[in-house]
Design a protein around this motif. Structure first.
Motif, PDB file in Angstrom:
ATOM      1  N   ALA A 120       2.119  69.582-126.522  1.00  0.00           N
ATOM      2  CA  ALA A 120       1.162  68.817-127.324  1.00  0.00           C
ATOM      3  C   ALA A 120       0.904  69.448-128.696  1.00  0.00           C
ATOM      4  O   ALA A 120       0.404  68.761-129.600  1.00  0.00           O
ATOM      5  CB  ALA A 120      -0.156  68.685-126.571  1.00  0.00           C
ATOM      6  N   LEU A 121       1.231  70.724-128.857  1.00  0.00           N
ATOM      7  CA  LEU A 121       0.951  71.411-130.120  1.00  0.00           C
ATOM      8  C   LEU A 121       1.685  70.740-131.283  1.00  0.00           C
ATOM      9  O   LEU A 121       2.911  70.723-131.338  1.00  0.00           O
ATOM     10  CB  LEU A 121       1.379  72.877-130.028  1.00  0.00           C
ATOM     11  N   GLY A 122       0.931  70.196-132.213  1.00  0.00           N
ATOM     12  CA  GLY A 122       1.521  69.568-133.386  1.00  0.00           C
ATOM     13  C   GLY A 122       2.286  68.285-133.108  1.00  0.00           C
ATOM     14  O   GLY A 122       3.036  67.827-133.967  1.00  0.00           O
ATOM     15  N   HIS A 123       2.079  67.684-131.923  1.00  0.00           N
ATOM     16  CA  HIS A 123       2.820  66.465-131.564  1.00  0.00           C
ATOM     17  C   HIS A 123       1.850  65.382-131.080  1.00  0.00           C
ATOM     18  O   HIS A 123       1.774  65.091-129.892  1.00  0.00           O
ATOM     19  CB  HIS A 123       3.859  66.763-130.481  1.00  0.00           C
ATOM     20  N   PRO A 124       1.107  64.774-131.987  1.00  0.00           N
ATOM     21  CA  PRO A 124       0.113  63.772-131.574  1.00  0.00           C
ATOM     22  C   PRO A 124       0.722  62.570-130.856  1.00  0.00           C
ATOM     23  O   PRO A 124       0.073  61.979-129.988  1.00  0.00           O
ATOM     24  CB  PRO A 124      -0.543  63.363-132.902  1.00  0.00           C
ATOM     25  N   GLU A 125       1.962  62.191-131.197  1.00  0.00           N
ATOM     26  CA  GLU A 125       2.569  61.039-130.525  1.00  0.00           C
ATOM     27  C   GLU A 125       2.880  61.347-129.068  1.00  0.00           C
ATOM     28  O   GLU A 125       2.880  60.440-128.222  1.00  0.00           O
ATOM     29  CB  GLU A 125       3.832  60.593-131.264  1.00  0.00           C
ATOM     30  N   LYS A 126       3.158  62.606-128.754  1.00  0.00           N
ATOM     31  CA  LYS A 126       3.379  62.972-127.355  1.00  0.00           C
ATOM     32  C   LYS A 126       2.087  62.872-126.552  1.00  0.00           C
ATOM     33  O   LYS A 126       2.112  62.557-125.353  1.00  0.00           O
ATOM     34  CB  LYS A 126       3.962  64.388-127.263  1.00  0.00           C
ATOM     35  N   ILE A 127       0.970  63.124-127.208  1.00  0.00           N
ATOM     36  CA  ILE A 127      -0.317  62.959-126.533  1.00  0.00           C
ATOM     37  C   ILE A 127      -0.575  61.476-126.267  1.00  0.00           C
ATOM     38  O   ILE A 127      -1.107  61.105-125.215  1.00  0.00           O
ATOM     39  CB  ILE A 127      -1.455  63.586-127.362  1.00  0.00           C
ATOM     40  N   VAL A 128      -0.185  60.622-127.198  1.00  0.00           N
ATOM     41  CA  VAL A 128      -0.303  59.172-126.977  1.00  0.00           C
ATOM     42  C   VAL A 128       0.587  58.743-125.812  1.00  0.00           C
ATOM     43  O   VAL A 128       0.185  57.933-124.967  1.00  0.00           O
ATOM     44  CB  VAL A 128       0.059  58.390-128.255  1.00  0.00           C
ATOM     45  N   ASP A 129       1.812  59.282-125.749  1.00  0.00           N
ATOM     46  CA  ASP A 129       2.692  58.983-124.625  1.00  0.00           C
ATOM     47  C   ASP A 129       2.023  59.350-123.311  1.00  0.00           C
ATOM     48  O   ASP A 129       2.015  58.570-122.354  1.00  0.00           O
ATOM     49  CB  ASP A 129       4.011  59.755-124.743  1.00  0.00           C
ATOM     50  N   PHE A 130       1.483  60.567-123.263  1.00  0.00           N
ATOM     51  CA  PHE A 130       0.776  61.040-122.073  1.00  0.00           C
ATOM     52  C   PHE A 130      -0.440  60.176-121.791  1.00  0.00           C
ATOM     53  O   PHE A 130      -0.731  59.838-120.643  1.00  0.00           O
ATOM     54  CB  PHE A 130       0.351  62.493-122.280  1.00  0.00           C
ATOM     55  N   GLY A 131      -1.160  59.810-122.849  1.00  0.00           N
ATOM     56  CA  GLY A 131      -2.406  59.074-122.670  1.00  0.00           C
ATOM     57  C   GLY A 131      -2.214  57.707-122.062  1.00  0.00           C
ATOM     58  O   GLY A 131      -2.906  57.346-121.097  1.00  0.00           O
ATOM     59  N   TYR A 132      -1.269  56.924-122.590  1.00  0.00           N
ATOM     60  CA  TYR A 132      -1.123  55.568-122.061  1.00  0.00           C
ATOM     61  C   TYR A 132       0.242  54.919-122.311  1.00  0.00           C
ATOM     62  O   TYR A 132       0.643  54.011-121.587  1.00  0.00           O
ATOM     63  CB  TYR A 132      -2.210  54.651-122.639  1.00  0.00           C
ATOM     64  N   ARG A 133       0.981  55.357-123.320  1.00  0.00           N
ATOM     65  CA  ARG A 133       2.169  54.592-123.717  1.00  0.00           C
ATOM     66  C   ARG A 133       3.320  54.698-122.722  1.00  0.00           C
ATOM     67  O   ARG A 133       4.018  53.702-122.460  1.00  0.00           O
ATOM     68  CB  ARG A 133       2.623  55.059-125.096  1.00  0.00           C
ATOM     69  N   ALA A 134       3.545  55.880-122.157  1.00  0.00           N
ATOM     70  CA  ALA A 134       4.723  56.093-121.320  1.00  0.00           C
ATOM     71  C   ALA A 134       4.740  55.180-120.100  1.00  0.00           C
ATOM     72  O   ALA A 134       5.766  54.561-119.786  1.00  0.00           O
ATOM     73  CB  ALA A 134       4.809  57.554-120.885  1.00  0.00           C
ATOM     74  N   ASN A 135       3.620  55.075-119.399  1.00  0.00           N
ATOM     75  CA  ASN A 135       3.610  54.259-118.191  1.00  0.00           C
ATOM     76  C   ASN A 135       3.749  52.766-118.489  1.00  0.00           C
ATOM     77  O   ASN A 135       4.354  52.025-117.717  1.00  0.00           O
ATOM     78  CB  ASN A 135       2.337  54.521-117.382  1.00  0.00           C
ATOM     79  N   HIS A 136       3.180  52.342-119.615  1.00  0.00           N
ATOM     80  CA  HIS A 136       3.357  50.933-119.999  1.00  0.00           C
ATOM     81  C   HIS A 136       4.826  50.632-120.282  1.00  0.00           C
ATOM     82  O   HIS A 136       5.379  49.642-119.788  1.00  0.00           O
ATOM     83  CB  HIS A 136       2.516  50.611-121.226  1.00  0.00           C
ATOM     84  N   LEU A 137       5.471  51.498-121.069  1.00  0.00           N
ATOM     85  CA  LEU A 137       6.881  51.270-121.367  1.00  0.00           C
ATOM     86  C   LEU A 137       7.736  51.424-120.118  1.00  0.00           C
ATOM     87  O   LEU A 137       8.762  50.753-119.973  1.00  0.00           O
ATOM     88  CB  LEU A 137       7.346  52.224-122.463  1.00  0.00           C
ATOM     89  N   GLY A 138       7.309  52.283-119.207  1.00  0.00           N
ATOM     90  CA  GLY A 138       8.002  52.390-117.930  1.00  0.00           C
ATOM     91  C   GLY A 138       7.996  51.072-117.184  1.00  0.00           C
ATOM     92  O   GLY A 138       9.004  50.671-116.577  1.00  0.00           O
ATOM     93  N   ALA A 139       6.855  50.375-117.216  1.00  0.00           N
ATOM     94  CA  ALA A 139       6.763  49.068-116.562  1.00  0.00           C
ATOM     95  C   ALA A 139       7.669  48.052-117.244  1.00  0.00           C
ATOM     96  O   ALA A 139       8.375  47.267-116.579  1.00  0.00           O
ATOM     97  CB  ALA A 139       5.321  48.577-116.572  1.00  0.00           C
ATOM     98  N   VAL A 140       7.659  48.048-118.581  1.00  0.00           N
ATOM     99  CA  VAL A 140       8.499  47.100-119.335  1.00  0.00           C
ATOM    100  C   VAL A 140       9.970  47.343-119.037  1.00  0.00           C
ATOM    101  O   VAL A 140      10.738  46.403-118.746  1.00  0.00           O
ATOM    102  CB  VAL A 140       8.226  47.239-120.851  1.00  0.00           C
TER     103      VAL A 140
END
Length: 520
Positions: A155-175
């Motif tokens: 997560a250090l210096g990678h805000p988009e990875k925090i977004v992935d962890f937060g909610y994006r990854a599982n949604h895209l996994g479903a898609v």
């Protein structure tokens, strides 16, 4: 607490490494495809490699035969399936890995799995996917946008990875999962279900709140959905237990737990080592207060005060509760981990302050919680009670939580559930049910029955339209073997009752048989 919050399976999974020889002699005898049909399925599987589906690139597609060894946890495989690995980079700074298991005998349904701790579910797919895929479900999981790491340094210096962890990854996994399933089987999945516990429970609620169309029914276990508050509470608990009172109480938790059980055990009509309704128990640790001095068989005045504060919960300067207290019966798990193993420390170091050298000794509850909420609440907190879009379209929400959970207090789950029912209206509220499990710790473990088939319950509810009022939960002699699909012995069964009902002994028959209990 970190080991407990990872999934409930966490520490137990390590024991699987030594089960190789047993597994080799206990592989399930299951009928798979034969001859030409098997060859055609394998060819169809491998032909997926290189395809673009659901916005992702299929990097691997391998036919997995029955009784082959699966890694990273060495287990013999039981289902026969196509194992697919896909990658997607939705924005710069994000790269998400998605894995699917596509069984040779498909039941026309898809299931998704949530993560654990700061991780996705990929590291334990060969545990969690075995049973649903054996039952014919196609299954999907993600890495939450990062490689497995003991600490969330990703997560250090990678805000988009925090977004992935937060909610994006599982949604895209479903898609992606739905797109691959439709292409591979030539027809879309008729139903899609999701299950997660702990951070996976947060994953599950995030999907229900943000992406109500992704899944038809969702099972939510012990959710870390109030994530910023939970991490602050972890940090505060560490400070609370860092002094003499905390060190003293840590050595007397068995004493405290035994007194709590002795006081409250019989409230459900039977003495069985389980407190069925801790909220109805009137227990005060002051009954253990030393008459003079200190000893191993009593609590000092300061230790009593600390125990009371743990039951009361994490409170801010304004007197408002930040995180619920832990119920009577959960005492054995109160001792906090070392700073570098504390999820609160990792959260503030790598996600909030972006400083690997941040010291947890500098933590100030109100100040640092406010900072975390301002920066990350909109990314990692799944606390919105308005599930009308999900429940209103017929989505089903099955929530469960163990009363003895020492990692995520059950009171927060109960409060969120009641807020949902109040917000969505009476008609939509019929599509949400909560089950509280006595004697069960974080996502399982503990003395109480802790296993049930999440997907079977979701499927039955979705197909019948009738919300479950009661189902049977089982305590196995070996939880690791249960997940590995090895023979196990059922030690005890108990009915899980839809809140606010609880199980009560009828007065006759074995106290280890669910049939001898009623929900009232």
């Amino acid at each position: 607490m970190k080991a407990k919050i990872l999934l409930g399976l966490g520490a137990s999974l390590v024991g699987l490494v030594g089960l190789g020889a047993v597994l080799a002699s206990c592989a399930r005898a299951e009928t798979g495809l034969q001859g030409r049909a098997k060859a055609e399925f394998a060819d169809r599987c491998t032909s997926l490699k290189g395809r673009q589906l659901g916005g992702a690139t299929i990097e691997k597609a391998k036919f997995v035969t029955r009784n082959s060894m699966l890694l990273p946890v060495p287990l013999l495989n039981s289902p026969e399936f196509c194992r697919v690995t896909a990658r997607i980079a939705p924005v710069q700074g994000s790269q998400i890995t998605v894995e699917l298991w596509l069984p040779s005998r498909w039941n026309q349904k898809l299931v998704g799995l949530g993560g654990a701790g700061f991780e996705g579910a990929l590291s334990i797919t060969n545990i969690l996917m075995r049973r649903p895929v054996s039952d014919g479900y196609a299954a999907v999981a993600t890495d939450a946008g990062h490689d497995v790491d003991k600490l969330p340094k990703w997560a250090l210096g990678h805000p988009e990875k925090i977004v992935d962890f937060g909610y994006r990854a599982n949604h895209l996994g479903a898609v992606i999962g739905k797109a691959v399933v439709a292409e591979f089987y030539g027809a879309p999945a008729k139903r899609a279900y999701f299950w997660g516990c702990s951070n996976g429970g947060r994953d599950a609620l995030m999907l229900a709140q943000r992406y109500p169309q992704d899944f038809d029914a969702i099972a939510v276990g012990a959710p870390a959905n109030n994530f910023t508050a939970r991490m602050a509470a972890f940090s505060q608990t560490r400070l609370d237990f860092n002094g003499d009172a905390g060190k003293g109480l840590s050595s007397k938790l068995e004493l405290l737990n035994a007194a709590a059980i002795a006081t409250c055990d019989g409230l459900d009509g039977v003495t069985d080592g389980l407190i069925e309704r801790p909220d109805a128990c009137q227990f005060d640790p002051a009954q253990l207060q030393c008459k003079s001095g200190d000893s191993k068989s009593c609590l000092t005045r300061a230790e009593v005060a600390l125990a009371r504060s743990v039951y009361r919960g994490t409170i801010g300067r304004d007197g408002k509760q930040i995180m619920s207290g832990f119920p009577v019966g959960s005492e054995l798990g109160w001792k906090p981990p070392k700073p570098d193993q504390n999820m609160g420390t990792s959260f503030y170091r790598y996600m909030v302050f972006n400083n690997a050298d941040w010291s947890p000794d500098t933590f100030m509850l109100d100040r640092d919680l406010a900072t975390a909420r301002k920066k990350l609440s909109h990314v990692v907190d799944a606390t919105d009670p308005d599930l009308s879009p999900f429940l209103g379209r017929g989505g089903k929400l099955l929530m469960y939580h163990g009363w003895d959970d020492p990692a995520i207090p059950l009171g927060d789950t109960l409060a969120y559930y009641e807020a949902v029912r109040k917000t969505v209206g009476a008609q939509n509220a019929k599509n949400a049910q909560l089950f509280l499990l006595p004697g069960v710790e974080h996502c399982g473990q503990g003395k109480g029955p802790d296993e049930f088939d999440f997907f079977a319950q979701l499927d039955r509810w979705t197909q019948s339209g009738s919300a479950p009022e009661r189902f049977t939960v089982t305590k196995h002699d070996n939880r690791v073997a249960f997940y590995a699909q090895l023979p196990t012995k059922a030690l005890r069964t108990r009915p899980a009752c839809a809140w606010p009902k609880a199980a009560h002994y009828k007065g006759a028959g074995s106290i280890d048989d669910a049939n001898n209990f009623e929900c009232r």
